[in-house]
Design an enzyme around this catalytic site. Structure first.
Site: not given
Ligand SMILES: *Cc1c(COP(=O)(O)O)cnc(C)c1O
Length: 394
Positions: A183, A211, A242
């Site tokens: 990310s 992502h 996301k």
């Molecule tokens: C954003 C992210 C998460 C967390 O996801 P949420 O649904 O916001 O808790 C987990 N793993 C990765 C790789 C992320 O980028």
């Protein structure tokens, strides 16, 4: 004597402030979208993970409202007692079909999904092979499992294999875990070669595609689809917070594994189910993605345009392969100043520094989305150019 029990907090906060690492939490006054009200100002937004522009989409909002009337506001129970509503099962069936996997489990968040999925699969007698830049939620899930954690070099299947050869025999089982899309840099894990290495040694594989969900693969089906690894990768972790624009996590993959996680995962057993409104909004997102690839295509068109223009302006945008564009600045103070100047120019793009990225690799991270128009992108590029020249970055 009166003990100053909070002195350690003051000292640490002072040191964060001095190193330009204190996080300034801004307040949003509007829904997540291309333009947002941030700290009372209307600005062009490049900070949310709203890849497909679904966070404020009329169809998702209508679905959420209808679900409140039909199902109430909260399930008032954990999934295993009385919290599994028909809506949850419908979403899980639809997600499994969308991702072309045997089964899927809808969790409260992506973070939670990692805490849920890792500990049932490995314990104190086992070993986890983990990419050096894996997300904090993978690291914490791995620590919770109490398995030995061996870090391999970032996106390096050869090093993963060296580490597996060196360590696996001393343990009962191995599990290889990687982010799908990293990310902070926007690079994609070589999942084809990683799963090949893992298969060769009988190591389980897990990818966290937070992502990549809604971004990579055919119509946004994720990294496993991107590499055509259906049925090869054992478990996929995803998020609905996301690209899907709502909230929640997903554990998807082989039915035997997902069924086992239903029996064992502590966040599933001991924390309440996701609300009907969120679940229904996620269902509407799956509908939209299955109906058309237009949003995914638009996201990639925008990302390609923005990234090419930034390079043309002379910015160092790292080695992203996705709509995440890191604007590398190095110094945390410079990154913060750059972000402040952008905000003054009406553009919201945060500076990211340690501990989210290593010391000396501070950057501004631009998140491209399908919600941006070409005009929006041009306005953003103009602001980057002006601030970049003013601060001597380009
Ligand atoms: C954003 C992210 C998460 C967390 O996801 P949420 O649904 O916001 O808790 C987990 N793993 C990765 C790789 C992320 O980028």
């Amino acid at each position: 004597m009166i003990h100053d029990k909070l002195a350690f907090i003051r000292a640490d906060m002072d040191s964060l402030r001095e190193s330009n690492l204190l996080i300034n939490i801004r307040t949003m006054g509007s829904p997540a979208d291309a333009w947002m009200e941030v700290d009372g100002r209307r600005v062009l937004n490049f900070c949310t993970n709203n890849y497909l522009g679904l966070a404020n989409h009329p169809r998702l909002k209508a679905a959420a409202k209808a679900a409140v009337d039909r199902w109430g506001v909260g399930p008032a129970a954990v999934r295993t007692i009385a919290g599994t509503q028909g809506l949850h099962l419908e979403l899980e069936r639809r997600l499994a079909a969308f991702k072309k996997v045997e089964d899927a489990l809808y969790m409260q968040s992506g973070f939670c999904a990692n805490q849920a999925a890792i500990p049932p699969l490995v314990g104190t007698e086992d070993v986890i092979f983990s990419d050096r830049l894996n997300h904090a939620s993978i690291i914490d899930g791995a620590r919770l499992s109490r398995a030995r954690i061996i870090v391999y070099e970032h996106c390096d299947p050869a090093d993963a294999e060296t580490k597996i050869r060196e360590h696996l025999s001393q343990y009962r089982r191995g599990l290889l875990i990687t982010d799908g899309v990293f990310s902070m840099d926007g690079d994609i894990a070589p999942l084809d070669r990683l799963t090949e290495v893992a298969e060769r040694h009988g190591v389980l594989t897990m990818v966290d595609d937070a992502h990549g969900e809604g971004v990579l693969g055919h119509g946004g089906r994720g990294i496993v689809d991107h590499f055509g690894l259906h049925g090869v990768c054992d478990v996929e972790i995803g998020t609905l917070s996301k690209a899907f624009g709502v909230v929640g996590g997903v554990i998807a993959g082989k039915k035997a594994i997902v069924d086992y996680i239903r029996q064992k995962a502590r966040p599933f057993l001991f924390s309440s189910a996701v609300t009907p409104a969120d679940t229904a909004a996620c269902l509407a997102a799956v509908d939209l993605l299955e109906e058309s690839e237009a949003l995914v295509d638009r996201l990639w068109d925008n990302a390609r345009y923005f990234s090419a223009e930034m390079k043309r302006l002379g910015f160092d945008t790292g080695h992203s392969q996705t709509p995440i564009v890191p604007v590398m600045l190095g110094d945390a103070g410079l990154a913060k100043q750059f972000s402040r100047e952008l905000f003054e120019a009406g553009v919201f793009a945060v500076a990211i520094g340690f501990p989210t990225v290593p010391h000396g690799l501070a950057r501004i991270r631009v998140m491209n989305t399908a919600a941006h128009s070409r005009d929006d992108l041009d306005q953003g590029l103009t602001a980057f150019e002006q601030v970049g020249r003013k601060l001597g970055v380009i």
